[in-house]
Design a protein around this motif. Sequence first.
Motif, mmCIF file in Angstrom:
data_model
loop_
_atom_site.group_PDB
_atom_site.id
_atom_site.type_symbol
_atom_site.label_atom_id
_atom_site.label_comp_id
_atom_site.label_asym_id
_atom_site.label_seq_id
_atom_site.Cartn_x
_atom_site.Cartn_y
_atom_site.Cartn_z
ATOM 1 N N CYS A 198 0.850 -1.184 0.000
ATOM 2 C CA CYS A 198 0.000 0.000 0.000
ATOM 3 C C CYS A 198 0.889 1.238 0.000
ATOM 4 N N PHE A 199 0.737 2.079 -1.004
ATOM 5 C CA PHE A 199 1.466 3.334 -1.098
ATOM 6 C C PHE A 199 0.543 4.458 -0.638
ATOM 7 N N VAL A 200 1.061 5.370 0.186
ATOM 8 C CA VAL A 200 0.267 6.470 0.727
ATOM 9 C C VAL A 200 0.964 7.785 0.412
ATOM 10 N N ASP A 201 0.201 8.725 -0.161
ATOM 11 C CA ASP A 201 0.684 10.086 -0.422
ATOM 12 C C ASP A 201 0.559 10.873 0.881
ATOM 13 N N CYS A 255 8.455 -4.535 -4.859
ATOM 14 C CA CYS A 255 9.566 -5.079 -4.058
ATOM 15 C C CYS A 255 10.090 -4.020 -3.090
ATOM 16 N N ALA A 256 9.402 -2.885 -2.982
ATOM 17 C CA ALA A 256 9.864 -1.775 -2.142
ATOM 18 C C ALA A 256 10.035 -2.234 -0.698
ATOM 19 N N PRO A 257 11.171 -1.893 -0.092
ATOM 20 C CA PRO A 257 11.392 -2.280 1.306
ATOM 21 C C PRO A 257 10.530 -1.433 2.242
ATOM 22 N N THR A 258 9.884 -2.079 3.189
ATOM 23 C CA THR A 258 9.011 -1.367 4.122
ATOM 24 C C THR A 258 9.253 -1.870 5.543
ATOM 25 N N LYS A 259 8.968 -0.997 6.509
ATOM 26 C CA LYS A 259 9.070 -1.379 7.921
ATOM 27 C C LYS A 259 7.720 -1.301 8.613
ATOM 28 N N GLU A 260 6.796 -0.540 8.029
ATOM 29 C CA GLU A 260 5.486 -0.344 8.642
ATOM 30 C C GLU A 260 4.427 -1.151 7.916
ATOM 31 N N LYS A 261 3.291 -1.354 8.604
ATOM 32 C CA LYS A 261 2.148 -2.047 8.007
ATOM 33 C C LYS A 261 0.911 -1.193 8.207
ATOM 34 N N LEU A 294 -6.141 -2.130 5.839
ATOM 35 C CA LEU A 294 -7.071 -1.464 4.928
ATOM 36 C C LEU A 294 -8.511 -1.684 5.383
ATOM 37 N N GLU A 295 -9.428 -0.968 4.747
ATOM 38 C CA GLU A 295 -10.848 -1.062 5.097
ATOM 39 C C GLU A 295 -11.414 -2.461 4.884
ATOM 40 N N ASP A 296 -10.845 -3.195 3.934
ATOM 41 C CA ASP A 296 -11.338 -4.551 3.666
ATOM 42 C C ASP A 296 -10.732 -5.592 4.607
ATOM 43 N N GLY A 297 -9.896 -5.151 5.559
ATOM 44 C CA GLY A 297 -9.334 -6.047 6.558
ATOM 45 C C GLY A 297 -7.953 -6.583 6.242
ATOM 46 N N ARG A 298 -7.451 -6.330 5.032
ATOM 47 C CA ARG A 298 -6.114 -6.813 4.671
ATOM 48 C C ARG A 298 -5.049 -5.996 5.395
ATOM 49 N N GLU A 299 -4.006 -6.649 5.866
ATOM 50 C CA GLU A 299 -2.859 -5.966 6.452
ATOM 51 C C GLU A 299 -1.722 -6.033 5.440
ATOM 52 N N LEU A 300 -1.286 -4.869 4.974
ATOM 53 C CA LEU A 300 -0.267 -4.793 3.931
ATOM 54 C C LEU A 300 0.913 -3.948 4.394
ATOM 55 N N PRO A 301 2.079 -4.186 3.795
ATOM 56 C CA PRO A 301 3.215 -3.301 4.057
ATOM 57 C C PRO A 301 2.880 -1.885 3.577
ATOM 58 N N LEU A 302 3.384 -0.870 4.287
ATOM 59 C CA LEU A 302 3.086 0.527 3.978
ATOM 60 C C LEU A 302 4.333 1.227 3.475
ATOM 61 N N PHE A 303 4.210 1.927 2.338
ATOM 62 C CA PHE A 303 5.303 2.717 1.779
ATOM 63 C C PHE A 303 4.797 4.145 1.633
#
Length: 85
Positions: free
Chosen positions: A13-16, A28-34, A37-46
Amino acid sequence: MKDGIHPNYRDVCFVDLSNGFQFVTRSCAPTKEKITLEDGRELPLFKLETTSETHPFYTGQQKSVDNLGGRVEKFRNKFKVGIKR
């Protein structure tokens, strides 16, 4: 395929940061946070500084250098810069 040589390609998930716009894509972007989402999925945050939602080129707010009061023409006339014919 060999194990351990391929990057971790997954949904991210990319956030502006300027307006909170979110989009999900595979990366493949490296992420440390998660993020959850509203649909319940937990995704890495960039986090991004700007996206197509806020960049002046895509929003139509970008100004052309040629339209700024004839500055280009003044420069060309002053220094005789231009295409020689």
